[in-house]
Design an enzyme around this catalytic site. Sequence first.
Site, mmCIF file in Angstrom:
data_model
loop_
_atom_site.group_PDB
_atom_site.id
_atom_site.type_symbol
_atom_site.label_atom_id
_atom_site.label_comp_id
_atom_site.label_asym_id
_atom_site.label_seq_id
_atom_site.Cartn_x
_atom_site.Cartn_y
_atom_site.Cartn_z
ATOM 1 N N CYS A 152 3.528 8.483 1.041
ATOM 2 C CA CYS A 152 4.027 7.529 2.026
ATOM 3 C C CYS A 152 4.239 6.196 1.319
ATOM 4 O O CYS A 152 3.277 5.591 0.838
ATOM 5 C CB CYS A 152 3.024 7.398 3.166
ATOM 6 S SG CYS A 152 3.512 6.236 4.458
ATOM 7 N N CYS A 201 5.247 -3.693 16.471
ATOM 8 C CA CYS A 201 4.930 -2.598 17.388
ATOM 9 C C CYS A 201 3.469 -2.747 17.812
ATOM 10 O O CYS A 201 2.579 -2.910 16.974
ATOM 11 C CB CYS A 201 5.168 -1.251 16.719
ATOM 12 S SG CYS A 201 6.902 -0.970 16.291
ATOM 13 N N GLY A 241 6.708 -1.814 6.643
ATOM 14 C CA GLY A 241 8.066 -2.308 6.747
ATOM 15 C C GLY A 241 9.030 -1.372 7.453
ATOM 16 O O GLY A 241 8.736 -0.204 7.699
ATOM 17 N N GLU A 242 10.206 -1.894 7.760
ATOM 18 C CA GLU A 242 11.308 -1.151 8.367
ATOM 19 C C GLU A 242 12.355 -0.879 7.285
ATOM 20 O O GLU A 242 13.049 -1.785 6.840
ATOM 21 C CB GLU A 242 11.918 -1.968 9.517
ATOM 22 C CG GLU A 242 13.253 -1.470 10.035
ATOM 23 C CD GLU A 242 13.259 -0.008 10.444
ATOM 24 O OE1 GLU A 242 14.007 0.775 9.807
ATOM 25 O OE2 GLU A 242 12.525 0.358 11.384
ATOM 26 N N SER A 245 11.894 6.919 7.885
ATOM 27 C CA SER A 245 11.510 6.686 9.271
ATOM 28 C C SER A 245 11.946 5.295 9.706
ATOM 29 O O SER A 245 11.685 4.313 9.010
ATOM 30 C CB SER A 245 9.991 6.826 9.435
ATOM 31 O OG SER A 245 9.595 6.502 10.751
ATOM 32 N N ASN A 256 -4.374 6.360 15.729
ATOM 33 C CA ASN A 256 -5.400 6.017 14.755
ATOM 34 C C ASN A 256 -5.930 4.617 15.050
ATOM 35 O O ASN A 256 -5.198 3.633 14.922
ATOM 36 C CB ASN A 256 -4.832 6.082 13.337
ATOM 37 C CG ASN A 256 -4.452 7.488 12.953
ATOM 38 O OD1 ASN A 256 -5.276 8.398 12.989
ATOM 39 N ND2 ASN A 256 -3.194 7.693 12.591
ATOM 40 N N CYS A 313 5.845 -6.661 7.947
ATOM 41 C CA CYS A 313 6.808 -6.064 8.873
ATOM 42 C C CYS A 313 7.170 -7.087 9.943
ATOM 43 O O CYS A 313 6.359 -7.943 10.302
ATOM 44 C CB CYS A 313 6.203 -4.813 9.522
ATOM 45 S SG CYS A 313 7.361 -3.830 10.495
ATOM 46 N N CYS A 373 0.525 -0.667 16.245
ATOM 47 C CA CYS A 373 0.554 -0.466 14.793
ATOM 48 C C CYS A 373 -0.147 -1.608 14.060
ATOM 49 O O CYS A 373 0.225 -2.775 14.206
ATOM 50 C CB CYS A 373 2.007 -0.361 14.327
ATOM 51 S SG CYS A 373 2.194 -0.088 12.557
ATOM 52 N N GLU A 422 0.836 -1.191 0.000
ATOM 53 C CA GLU A 422 0.000 0.000 0.000
ATOM 54 C C GLU A 422 0.874 1.245 0.000
ATOM 55 O O GLU A 422 1.904 1.306 0.676
ATOM 56 C CB GLU A 422 -0.928 0.013 1.211
ATOM 57 C CG GLU A 422 -2.009 -1.044 1.133
ATOM 58 C CD GLU A 422 -2.993 -0.986 2.295
ATOM 59 O OE1 GLU A 422 -4.148 -1.396 2.097
ATOM 60 O OE2 GLU A 422 -2.617 -0.547 3.390
ATOM 61 N N SER A 466 10.819 6.627 14.969
ATOM 62 C CA SER A 466 9.554 6.200 15.556
ATOM 63 C C SER A 466 9.812 5.906 17.033
ATOM 64 O O SER A 466 10.200 4.805 17.406
ATOM 65 C CB SER A 466 9.054 4.947 14.814
ATOM 66 O OG SER A 466 7.763 4.582 15.206
ATOM 67 N N LEU A 467 9.606 6.913 17.886
ATOM 68 C CA LEU A 467 10.060 6.865 19.272
ATOM 69 C C LEU A 467 8.985 6.335 20.229
ATOM 70 O O LEU A 467 9.095 5.256 20.782
ATOM 71 C CB LEU A 467 10.518 8.259 19.706
ATOM 72 C CG LEU A 467 11.194 8.345 21.069
ATOM 73 C CD1 LEU A 467 12.482 7.557 21.106
ATOM 74 C CD2 LEU A 467 11.427 9.798 21.451
ATOM 75 N N HIS A 468 7.980 7.163 20.502
ATOM 76 C CA HIS A 468 6.757 6.770 21.207
ATOM 77 C C HIS A 468 6.890 6.509 22.716
ATOM 78 O O HIS A 468 5.872 6.323 23.385
ATOM 79 C CB HIS A 468 6.114 5.548 20.549
ATOM 80 C CG HIS A 468 6.037 5.633 19.070
ATOM 81 N ND1 HIS A 468 5.394 6.682 18.435
ATOM 82 C CD2 HIS A 468 6.544 4.850 18.091
ATOM 83 C CE1 HIS A 468 5.506 6.521 17.116
ATOM 84 N NE2 HIS A 468 6.196 5.423 16.891
ATOM 85 N N CYS A 512 -1.661 7.023 9.709
ATOM 86 C CA CYS A 512 -0.419 6.491 10.265
ATOM 87 C C CYS A 512 -0.699 5.244 11.097
ATOM 88 O O CYS A 512 -1.537 5.246 11.990
ATOM 89 C CB CYS A 512 0.238 7.563 11.126
ATOM 90 S SG CYS A 512 1.817 7.056 11.815
#
Length: 405
Positions: free
Chosen positions: A133, A144, A195-196, A227, A326, A140, A147, A119, A249-251, A369
Site C-alpha cells: 500500500c 473523510c 493522499g488522493e 483507489s 479500524n 490529504c 479516516c 508511510e 472509496s464509496l462508503h 485501512c
Amino acid sequence: MSVTLDLSRVSGAAPAPQTLTGKPLINLSGLTRTQMIAALTESGVAEHGKAKMRATQVFRWIHHRGVTDFAMMTDVAKETRARLAEVFTIARPEIVERQVSKDGTRKWLIRTAPGIEIEAVYIPSVGRAGALCVSSQVGCTLNCSFCHTGTQALVRNLTAAEIVAQVQVAKDDLAEWPSDKDDRLLSNIVFMGMGEPLYNMGAVADAIEIISDNEGIAISRRRITVSTSGVVPQLQALGEKTQAMLAISLHATNDALRDVLVPLNKKYPLDQLIAGIRAYPGISNARRVTFEYVMLKGVNDSPDEARALIKLIKGIPAKINLIPFNPWPGSDYQCSDWAAIEAFAAIVNKAGYSSPIRTPRGRDILAACGQLKSESEKVRASALRQLSMAAMAGVLDDDEDDNAA
C-alpha cells in the site's frame, strides 16, 4: 513577539544531495525510460545515438537489480559511472521507523526530504502473494470523517521518485532483488495510502509506468490498483494513461450520508461518480471495479443500505470490499457488529456481486485501512505547540525543539 520555527531540527532530516554546481541531484529512480533517455542526453552523460542503450542498462540496474550505487553498474564504463554520480542519484530515502505487526504486516515511515515523511505498508497473503500500500501525497485534503489519514493536513504531492522509493524500500526489506524472482513476496501495488492519487495524476502515472516496466520491477498493470474517493474529471485520464485497476472509496449509497463521510461528494455527487465509473476505459468482467465500503455501526450497515448499494451499481462489473472499521484515537465511529457485516455481505452476494470481508491487518501498528498517519507529523505538531507556548512566555531557548523531538 514573533518567532520563526525551524522544524527541520525536529525532523532531523538532512538536506538533499547536490551537484558540484549546487544544483540538486536528479533522482533517476523517478524517471520513465523515455524520461531517462532525455535526461542522459541533456546532461551530456550519453551521446544521442547511445542514450537509449545506456538508459536501458541503467534502468535495469536500478529497477531489476535494485542497486543504490552507480559503481555497481559493471557493464557501464567506469568514466560514465563517475559522470552519472556527478549529476544523478539513486540513493534510497531514510527509513525513520520500521514496524512489524503480529500478523506479518510491515510498515515503514520513510523520510524523502526535510519535513517530508510518508508511510507505506506491506500486507502478506494479499493478491497473488502480497500487496504494498503506497502513498501519493504527504497528508490529504479530503477530510473523510472516518479516516485517520485524513486528519493530517496536506503538505505536498509526492514525486514519482518518492512513490517508486516506497516500492524499492519494501523490496529491499523483503529481499526481492532481482525483480524476476519466481517466489517473490510482493505481487501487487495498491495506491491506498496517504493522499488522493488523482490529485497527483502526473507523478502517479509515471510511477505506474516505471513499476510496470518489464525491464525493471515488472509488476503487471492488472496488479496495480488506484483507489480514489471520486475525482470524477480525472477518471478517464487515469484509465487511458495507466490502464490500472480502479477502486472507488464509496462508503455510502446516498448523497446526504456520503457528503458527511466523504466530503468530496459535495463537489462530485454520486450520479456524476457512477457515470464516470461506467465510462472508465477497459472496464469489463475481466477488469472489474472494486468498491470499498467501510462498515460503520448504525451508520451505513443496514440491510436497506445493502439493497441500495446493489441498485446504485447495477450493471457495473464490480466487486465490493467490505471493510470493518479500524478504530483510531479520537474517532467518533464504531465498527459494525460482525453479524451485521455478514448480513450485509449475504445480501450483496445474493445479487451476484463478490463481497469479501477484508480481514483487518496491522491494527496493532496502526497500519490498517484508514489508520495511516505519519507519527512524525504528530511529533512536529507537538513540538510546534511547545515552542509557541514558550515564545509567548518569553522563555524560548535553543534546546526546546530538540527536547520536544
